[in-house]
Design a protein around this motif. Structure first.
Motif, short mmCIF file in Angstrom:
data_model
loop_
_atom_site.label_atom_id
_atom_site.label_comp_id
_atom_site.label_asym_id
_atom_site.label_seq_id
_atom_site.Cartn_x
_atom_site.Cartn_y
_atom_site.Cartn_z
N ALA A 11 -12.55 11.87 -1.43
CA ALA A 11 -11.30 11.51 -0.75
C ALA A 11 -10.68 12.75 -0.09
CB ALA A 11 -10.32 10.88 -1.73
N ASP A 12 -10.66 13.86 -0.82
CA ASP A 12 -10.13 15.12 -0.27
C ASP A 12 -10.90 15.51 0.99
OD1 ASP A 12 -8.24 15.33 -2.29
OD2 ASP A 12 -9.40 16.80 -3.46
N GLU A 13 -12.21 15.38 0.95
CA GLU A 13 -13.05 15.72 2.11
C GLU A 13 -12.73 14.83 3.30
OE1 GLU A 13 -17.00 15.33 0.54
OE2 GLU A 13 -16.86 17.20 -0.59
N ARG A 14 -12.25 13.62 3.03
CA ARG A 14 -11.92 12.67 4.10
C ARG A 14 -10.45 12.77 4.52
NH1 ARG A 14 -16.71 12.66 3.33
NH2 ARG A 14 -18.08 10.87 3.22
N GLY A 15 -9.72 13.70 3.91
CA GLY A 15 -8.31 13.87 4.26
C GLY A 15 -7.40 12.83 3.62
N LEU A 16 -7.86 12.23 2.54
CA LEU A 16 -7.07 11.21 1.84
C LEU A 16 -6.72 11.69 0.44
CD1 LEU A 16 -9.24 8.08 2.71
CD2 LEU A 16 -7.05 8.69 3.74
N ASN A 17 -5.59 11.24 -0.07
CA ASN A 17 -5.31 11.46 -1.48
C ASN A 17 -5.73 10.20 -2.25
OD1 ASN A 17 -3.10 9.56 -1.49
ND2 ASN A 17 -1.76 11.16 -0.72
N LEU A 18 -5.63 10.25 -3.56
CA LEU A 18 -6.10 9.12 -4.36
C LEU A 18 -5.25 7.87 -4.15
CD1 LEU A 18 -7.11 10.90 -7.67
CD2 LEU A 18 -8.61 9.92 -5.94
N LYS A 19 -3.97 8.04 -3.95
CA LYS A 19 -3.09 6.89 -3.70
C LYS A 19 -3.49 6.18 -2.41
CE LYS A 19 1.74 5.75 -2.83
NZ LYS A 19 3.12 6.26 -2.74
N GLN A 20 -3.70 6.95 -1.34
CA GLN A 20 -4.11 6.37 -0.06
C GLN A 20 -5.46 5.68 -0.18
OE1 GLN A 20 -3.95 10.16 1.93
NE2 GLN A 20 -2.24 9.51 3.23
N THR A 21 -6.38 6.31 -0.90
CA THR A 21 -7.71 5.75 -1.08
C THR A 21 -7.62 4.42 -1.82
OG1 THR A 21 -8.66 7.96 -1.14
CG2 THR A 21 -10.01 6.18 -2.03
N ALA A 22 -6.85 4.39 -2.89
CA ALA A 22 -6.70 3.16 -3.67
C ALA A 22 -6.10 2.04 -2.82
CB ALA A 22 -5.83 3.42 -4.91
N LEU A 23 -5.05 2.34 -2.09
CA LEU A 23 -4.40 1.31 -1.28
C LEU A 23 -5.33 0.79 -0.18
CD1 LEU A 23 -0.79 2.80 -1.03
CD2 LEU A 23 -1.56 0.86 -2.43
N LYS A 24 -6.09 1.67 0.46
CA LYS A 24 -7.04 1.25 1.49
C LYS A 24 -8.15 0.38 0.89
CE LYS A 24 -6.43 5.00 4.77
NZ LYS A 24 -6.74 4.76 6.15
N ALA A 25 -8.45 0.59 -0.40
CA ALA A 25 -9.49 -0.19 -1.07
C ALA A 25 -8.93 -1.49 -1.66
CB ALA A 25 -10.13 0.64 -2.19
N GLY A 26 -7.64 -1.73 -1.45
CA GLY A 26 -7.03 -2.96 -1.96
C GLY A 26 -6.67 -2.89 -3.44
N LEU A 27 -6.49 -1.69 -3.94
CA LEU A 27 -6.16 -1.49 -5.35
C LEU A 27 -4.70 -1.07 -5.47
CD1 LEU A 27 -9.28 0.70 -6.17
CD2 LEU A 27 -9.06 -1.75 -6.53
N SER A 28 -4.19 -1.08 -6.70
CA SER A 28 -2.84 -0.57 -6.90
C SER A 28 -2.86 0.94 -6.67
CB SER A 28 -2.34 -0.87 -8.32
OG SER A 28 -3.05 -0.09 -9.27
N GLU A 29 -1.71 1.50 -6.32
CA GLU A 29 -1.69 2.91 -5.93
C GLU A 29 -2.10 3.87 -7.03
OE1 GLU A 29 2.90 4.28 -6.16
OE2 GLU A 29 2.42 2.88 -4.55
#
Length: 117
Positions: A11-29
């Motif tokens: 996620a860091d390599e993609r410029g995302l934090n874990l919260k953003q990654t989770a939300l984009k994946a349809g998960l809770s933050e």
């Protein structure tokens, strides 16, 4: 490296934090943080996160760390000149590029093409 650490690193390599990654994946933050506390992720969750991060599930699960994209379909080629010269949204690191920025990128690419680099 744990699944959580691989998700975080990718996620860091993609410029995302874990919260953003989770939300984009349809998960809770906070869903991904549970995996740092010993909760084993379900495959459907790993698949959703892998899709967001554009990597294989094997990469996140460390089944084949050297083949980051082993299960990913190779995308069709994109004509950058067409993308940068047409109306519409082009993004970089999740942010839309302005028309001026797209024109500047196109000029750089054309200059490089013309100089043979």
């Amino acid at each position: 490296m744990t699944t959580f650490e691989r998700i975080k690193q990718t996620a860091d390599e993609r410029g995302l934090n874990l919260k953003q990654t989770a939300l984009k994946a349809g998960l809770s933050e906070n869903a991904l943080y549970r995996y740092n506390q010993g909760v084993k992720p379900k495959f459907a969750t790993v698949k959703a996160v892998a899709d967001v991060l554009d990597v294989s599930t094997d990469h996140l699960l460390d089944n084949n760390i050297n083949e980051m994209h082993a299960n990913k379909k190779i995308a069709d080629p994109v004509d950058l000149a067409k993308v940068l010269s047409e109306e519409g949204v082009a993004v970089f690191n999740g942010q839309p590029l302005s028309k001026e920025y797209k024109n500047a990128l196109l000029a750089v690419l054309n200059t490089m093409k013309d100089t043979g680099k």
